[in-house]
Enzyme design. Structure first.
Site, mmCIF file in Angstrom:
data_model
loop_
_atom_site.group_PDB
_atom_site.id
_atom_site.type_symbol
_atom_site.label_atom_id
_atom_site.label_comp_id
_atom_site.label_asym_id
_atom_site.label_seq_id
_atom_site.Cartn_x
_atom_site.Cartn_y
_atom_site.Cartn_z
ATOM 1 N N ASP A 175 0.751 -1.272 0.118
ATOM 2 C CA ASP A 175 0.090 0.077 0.115
ATOM 3 C C ASP A 175 0.781 1.193 -0.026
ATOM 4 O OD1 ASP A 175 1.099 -0.421 2.383
ATOM 5 O OD2 ASP A 175 -1.255 -0.827 3.599
ATOM 6 N N ASP A 213 -7.561 -3.231 13.994
ATOM 7 C CA ASP A 213 -9.056 -3.354 13.770
ATOM 8 C C ASP A 213 -8.887 -4.515 12.753
ATOM 9 O OD1 ASP A 213 -7.809 -2.172 11.646
ATOM 10 O OD2 ASP A 213 -9.487 -0.477 11.417
ATOM 11 N N HIS A 225 -7.430 -4.924 10.056
ATOM 12 C CA HIS A 225 -6.861 -4.663 8.713
ATOM 13 C C HIS A 225 -5.664 -5.173 8.038
ATOM 14 C CE1 HIS A 225 -5.068 -0.420 9.913
ATOM 15 N NE2 HIS A 225 -4.053 -1.153 9.138
ATOM 16 N N GLU A 264 -9.727 -2.036 5.169
ATOM 17 C CA GLU A 264 -10.364 -1.608 6.613
ATOM 18 C C GLU A 264 -11.779 -2.706 6.583
ATOM 19 O OE1 GLU A 264 -9.082 0.147 8.569
ATOM 20 O OE2 GLU A 264 -8.285 2.083 7.915
HETATM 21 C C1 GLP Z 1 -0.678 0.012 8.865
HETATM 22 C C2 GLP Z 1 -0.160 -0.625 7.312
HETATM 23 C C3 GLP Z 1 -0.494 -2.061 7.444
HETATM 24 C C4 GLP Z 1 0.215 -2.598 8.826
HETATM 25 C C5 GLP Z 1 -0.598 -1.697 9.905
HETATM 26 C C6 GLP Z 1 0.154 -2.253 11.423
HETATM 27 O O1 GLP Z 1 -1.980 0.693 8.614
HETATM 28 N N1 GLP Z 1 -0.816 -0.137 6.245
HETATM 29 O O2 GLP Z 1 0.164 -2.686 6.502
HETATM 30 O O3 GLP Z 1 -0.121 -3.920 8.998
HETATM 31 O O4 GLP Z 1 -0.356 -0.471 9.879
HETATM 32 O O5 GLP Z 1 0.953 -1.582 11.684
HETATM 33 P P1 GLP Z 1 2.151 -2.017 13.078
HETATM 34 O O6 GLP Z 1 3.084 -3.022 12.375
HETATM 35 O O7 GLP Z 1 2.944 -0.731 13.019
HETATM 36 O O8 GLP Z 1 1.342 -2.163 14.221
#
Ligand code: GLP
Length: 241
Positions: free
Chosen positions: A67, A136, A138, A143
């Site tokens: 993304d 959440d 995702h 989402e």
């Molecule tokens: C972001 C990214 C995701 C990632 C998520 C969790 O929103 N788009 O790909 O998995 O955060 O992030 P973290 O690893 O900092 O908990």
């Protein structure tokens, strides 16, 4: 689904790097799906260390990131382009023309998403997809409530995601509201999936995603239907699994 429980973040990172490294050794021209966020940082560090010791060679590898925020340029230090260059690409020998990330500056969303899906297809699909998980549920920026049938698309970030990601921005208002993200359909087409998580705050969502009902309300839950998923979780996040 394989669940590998490890002691802590370090062990999670080392094991994940081991699996990615094995993939690259077995198929030097493989296609890796990569993720951002804080979870994979230790994995990238470990892979860089092994690259520096000549234990892994990325020269033929192709990568696709999940993304990118819409509206952030490549050199904006909150963009995922910037993150990937800083945390990984600039320190290994991947050929940058084979390192793909959606272009958040393309204002034509339909065109950008079509281009990205087509590029993944023309490279033969993703061999190993690395994933983190949002609080959440995702994946990428899929989402809750997003159809499982979507390929790459423009997502509207939820309040919860904006709040979780504001730590990377100076102010909450600066967090972009949209992102281009591979859809759950694109992610499910990866041959192998490796999802990593650490920390107590991920325990509940991991329980819902992997022991609960399969529902678009918990995007990661669709992974229960994939035939080759490995979860690597530390003790705190994996306490209900
Ligand atoms: C972001 C990214 C995701 C990632 C998520 C969790 O929103 N788009 O790909 O998995 O955060 O992030 P973290 O690893 O900092 O908990």
């Amino acid at each position: 689904m394989r669940i590998i429980k490890v002691k802590d973040y370090e062990e999670m990172s080392r094991k994940t790097a081991n699996i990615i490294s094995a993939q690259v050794i077995l198929k030097p021209d493989c296609v890796l799906g990569l993720a951002t966020g804080s979870t994979p940082i230790g994995t990238y560090k470990q892979l860089i260390e092994w690259y520096q010791k000549n234990d892994i060679d990325f020269c033929e590898v192709t990568t696709f990131n999940l993304d990118e925020y819409v509206g952030l340029s490549f050199d904006s230090n909150q963009s995922y382009h910037y993150y990937m260059n800083k945390m990984f690409f600039s320190q290994i020998n991947v050929d940058m023309k084979n390192a793909h990330i959606p272009d958040g500056m393309n204002t034509n969303a339909a065109e950008e998403c079509r281009r990205y899906d087509e590029k993944i297809r023309s490279c033969g699909g993703i061999d190993l997809q690395l994933l983190g998980i949002g609080l959440d549920g995702h994946i990428g920026f899929n989402e809750p409530g997003t159809s499982f049938e979507l390929g790459t698309h423009c997502a509207t970030l939820t309040e919860s995601t904006i709040r979780a990601n504001e730590r990377f921005f100076e102010k909450a208002e600066n967090v972009p509201k949209y992102a281009y993200t591979m859809g759950m359909k694109s992610i499910m087409q990866a041959k192998k999936i490796l999802l990593i998580a650490n920390g107590e705050n991920k325990a509940q969502i991991l329980r819902e995603a992997f022991l609960g009902q399969i529902t678009p309300q918990v995007p990661a839950s669709i992974l229960q239907l994939h035939s080759d998923v490995t979860l690597i979780v530390d003790e705190a996040s994996g306490k209900f699994l």
